[in-house]
Design an enzyme around this catalytic site. Structure first.
Site, PDB file in Angstrom:
ATOM      1  N   ASP A   1     -16.870  -3.570   8.979  1.00  0.00           N
ATOM      2  CA  ASP A   1     -17.094  -2.535   8.052  1.00  0.00           C
ATOM      3  C   ASP A   1     -18.183  -2.772   6.979  1.00  0.00           C
ATOM      4  O   ASP A   1     -19.074  -3.905   7.474  1.00  0.00           O
ATOM      5  CB  ASP A   1     -15.881  -2.220   7.374  1.00  0.00           C
ATOM      6  CG  ASP A   1     -15.573  -3.105   6.394  1.00  0.00           C
ATOM      7  OD1 ASP A   1     -15.016  -2.806   5.288  1.00  0.00           O
ATOM      8  OD2 ASP A   1     -15.795  -4.256   6.712  1.00  0.00           O
TER       9      ASP A   1
ATOM     10  N   HIS B   1       0.832  -1.131   0.073  1.00  0.00           N
ATOM     11  CA  HIS B   1      -0.011   0.097   0.072  1.00  0.00           C
ATOM     12  C   HIS B   1       0.863   1.274   0.043  1.00  0.00           C
ATOM     13  O   HIS B   1       1.477   1.659   1.228  1.00  0.00           O
ATOM     14  CB  HIS B   1      -0.941   0.277   1.095  1.00  0.00           C
ATOM     15  CG  HIS B   1      -1.869  -1.266   1.276  1.00  0.00           C
ATOM     16  ND1 HIS B   1      -2.902  -1.626   0.196  1.00  0.00           N
ATOM     17  CD2 HIS B   1      -2.081  -2.148   1.942  1.00  0.00           C
ATOM     18  CE1 HIS B   1      -3.592  -2.688   0.638  1.00  0.00           C
ATOM     19  NE2 HIS B   1      -2.953  -3.268   1.432  1.00  0.00           N
TER      20      HIS B   1
ATOM     21  N   PHE C   1     -12.533  -6.273  11.288  1.00  0.00           N
ATOM     22  CA  PHE C   1     -13.093  -4.933  11.591  1.00  0.00           C
ATOM     23  C   PHE C   1     -14.681  -5.111  11.138  1.00  0.00           C
ATOM     24  O   PHE C   1     -14.312  -5.106   9.712  1.00  0.00           O
ATOM     25  CB  PHE C   1     -12.225  -3.714  11.297  1.00  0.00           C
ATOM     26  CG  PHE C   1     -10.739  -4.178  11.528  1.00  0.00           C
ATOM     27  CD1 PHE C   1      -9.845  -4.542  10.349  1.00  0.00           C
ATOM     28  CD2 PHE C   1     -10.301  -4.507  12.886  1.00  0.00           C
ATOM     29  CE1 PHE C   1      -8.392  -4.863  10.735  1.00  0.00           C
ATOM     30  CE2 PHE C   1      -9.035  -4.932  13.166  1.00  0.00           C
ATOM     31  CZ  PHE C   1      -7.859  -5.121  12.306  1.00  0.00           C
TER      32      PHE C   1
HETATM   33  N1  LIG Z   1     -12.472  -4.446   7.409  1.00  0.00           N
HETATM   34  C1  LIG Z   1     -11.697  -3.504   7.192  1.00  0.00           C
HETATM   35  N2  LIG Z   1     -12.347  -2.326   6.780  1.00  0.00           N
HETATM   36  C2  LIG Z   1     -11.591  -1.284   6.431  1.00  0.00           C
HETATM   37  C3  LIG Z   1     -10.063  -1.503   6.267  1.00  0.00           C
HETATM   38  C4  LIG Z   1      -9.826  -0.264   5.560  1.00  0.00           C
HETATM   39  C5  LIG Z   1      -8.337   0.116   5.432  1.00  0.00           C
HETATM   40  N3  LIG Z   1      -7.355  -0.402   6.190  1.00  0.00           N
HETATM   41  C6  LIG Z   1      -6.407  -1.162   5.797  1.00  0.00           C
HETATM   42  C7  LIG Z   1      -6.228  -1.265   4.531  1.00  0.00           C
HETATM   43  C8  LIG Z   1      -5.039  -1.366   3.849  1.00  0.00           C
HETATM   44  C9  LIG Z   1      -4.168  -0.910   4.836  1.00  0.00           C
HETATM   45  O1  LIG Z   1      -3.508  -2.069   5.248  1.00  0.00           O
HETATM   46  C10 LIG Z   1      -4.991  -0.336   5.854  1.00  0.00           C
HETATM   47  O2  LIG Z   1      -4.593  -0.416   7.253  1.00  0.00           O
HETATM   48  C11 LIG Z   1     -10.843   0.597   5.522  1.00  0.00           C
HETATM   49  N4  LIG Z   1     -11.730  -0.187   6.125  1.00  0.00           N
HETATM   50  C12 LIG Z   1     -13.239   0.159   5.915  1.00  0.00           C
HETATM   51  O3  LIG Z   1     -13.696  -0.094   4.717  1.00  0.00           O
HETATM   52  C13 LIG Z   1     -14.599   0.629   4.213  1.00  0.00           C
HETATM   53  C14 LIG Z   1     -14.194   1.501   2.993  1.00  0.00           C
HETATM   54  O4  LIG Z   1     -14.238   0.616   1.744  1.00  0.00           O
HETATM   55  P1  LIG Z   1     -14.265   1.325   0.390  1.00  0.00           P
HETATM   56  O5  LIG Z   1     -15.449   2.152   0.225  1.00  0.00           O
HETATM   57  O6  LIG Z   1     -13.942  -0.004  -0.527  1.00  0.00           O
HETATM   58  O7  LIG Z   1     -12.942   1.943   0.304  1.00  0.00           O
HETATM   59  C15 LIG Z   1     -14.892   1.618   5.529  1.00  0.00           C
HETATM   60  O8  LIG Z   1     -15.961   1.109   6.357  1.00  0.00           O
HETATM   61  C16 LIG Z   1     -13.689   1.651   6.081  1.00  0.00           C
HETATM   62  O9  LIG Z   1     -13.831   2.093   7.392  1.00  0.00           O
HETATM   63  C17 LIG Z   1      -9.584  -2.702   6.358  1.00  0.00           C
HETATM   64  O10 LIG Z   1      -8.175  -3.074   6.457  1.00  0.00           O
HETATM   65  N5  LIG Z   1     -10.322  -3.776   7.128  1.00  0.00           N
END
Ligand SMILES: Nc1nc2c(c(CN[C@H]3C=C[C@H](O)[C@@H]3O)cn2[C@@H]2O[C@H](COP(=O)(O)O)[C@@H](O)[C@H]2O)c(=O)[nH]1
Length: 341
Positions: free
Chosen positions: A239, A53, A237
């Protein structure tokens, strides 16, 4: 006031009583089998957080930890009403959407000399300054700008008053315990208090608080202040992308009624029964996938507890969802406007 059950206990409770969402043990086992060969890859490793990333910090410094705190304070609700009209942020020749648009906007501000990762700056930022920093390169603004302004002022003020303006101070106070850091964040920063009530019982998800601990672990490369002996106690997490990919991979299933509402683009409220079931079952489903993955390696005499945990599974599945948008387009994600995820 007693603390609610942990996200994992909450997930077990919700999955056991859920009506419109079901976790398939067989489906979870099949996903574990499919992921077996991915575990040794960068996409399933702590190092992948930086390697894969380009917008994430390269350093493992106090400044990098401040970047993570700022970004995870704003890490919510990027989904667009229409896929052909969304907020995009251009940075170094690439147009980023969703969560990455936030990271691009933060890096753009830093390049412009705006001290956006400094608590003393964002504690007193005006709404117009927030609009400028998070400005879109399309006519569609980033969602919930007013809420982002409020949580920035709130979090910056708490960081100044209680932790000398530095999230690394809070990390040091956790004494290498992920659960202690999670508790410090939830107790001190109200916008991270991601809880609900399900069948008259309090439940917790703590999506942004858990990803903050995970991203702190990642940016510090699991060393020094960033070493957490209990990192495996975190859940995925909850989401709006992980549920989508779990249904796509057939590890989780929605009822016909819920599928219909999702396909119609129904907007749910944070705490609605279906929303709580989707989030709780996602956490429980991934706990099963982790369990089966560890068992598959155990059968081959390999103890993989340092290479397999919910954090790394989450990062893998989230990146997978990003890379398989097209294939997943007929699986709707649930739409909520809130500051929790
Ligand atoms: N479960 C989980 N949810 C995560 C992340 C991330 C980014 N973090 C990591 C990713 C790469 C790096 O390693 C960062 O550390 C964002 N989100 C959530 O996704 C949603 C955004 O989605 P889209 O609209 O498609 O961009 C929003 O709810 C956002 O809060 C994660 O990693 N896991």
């Amino acid at each position: 006031m007693e603390a609610p059950p942990t996200p994992l206990e909450s997930a077990r409770f919700i999955a056991g009583r859920s009506r419109d969402v079901s976790v398939s043990e067989e489906g979870a086992r099949r996903v574990a089998e499919a992921l077996f060969d991915k575990v040794p890859s960068a996409a399933f490793s702590l190092a992948g957080w930086k390697q894969l990333h380009e917008l994430n910090p390269r350093a493992a410094s106090e400044e990098a930890v401040s970047w993570v705190f700022l970004v995870d304070t704003l890490n919510f609700s990027f989904w667009a009403e229409r896929d052909d009209q969304k907020c995009l942020v251009k940075y170094k020749g690439t147009a980023y959407s969703g969560y990455w648009a936030l990271c691009a906007a933060v890096n753009r501000a830093l390049d412009e000399g705006i001290p956006i990762t400094s608590a003393s700056y964002y504690a007193t930022m005006t709404l117009d300054q927030v609009r400028h920093v998070l400005r879109s390169d399309t006519e569609v603004p980033m969602p919930l700008i007013e809420e982002r302004h409020r949580v920035l002022n709130e979090s910056g003020t708490v960081l100044l008053e209680k932790f000398g303006g530095s999230f690394l101070t809070c990390v040091k106070m956790s004494e290498n315990s992920a659960q202690k850091l999670l508790r410090l964040v939830v107790e001190n920063f109200p916008s991270y208090r991601d809880e609900a009530v399900f069948e008259e019982k309090k439940v917790s998800f703590y999506k942004r608080a858990q990803i903050l601990v995970a991203d702190t672990w990642s940016v510090l490369e699991g060393k020094g202040d960033g070493f957490f002996g209990d990192i495996s106690s975190l859940t995925i997490f909850a989401d709006y992308r992980i549920p989508q990919v779990l249904v796509h991979l057939k590890a989780m299933k929605y009822s016909e009624e819920l599928m219909k509402k999702l396909r119609e683009g129904t907007i749910f409220q944070s705490g609605d029964k279906e929303e709580v079931e989707i989030r709780g079952c996602s956490i429980w489903c991934c706990a099963l996938i982790c369990k089966h993955l560890l068992e598959l390696y155990e059968k081959k005499g390999q103890d993989m507890r340092d290479q397999i945990n919910a954090v790394l599974l989450d990062y893998y599945l989230w990146d997978y969802a990003r890379d398989h948008r097209e294939e997943m387009k007929d699986i709707p994600f649930h739409r909520v406007r809130c500051i929790y995820y």
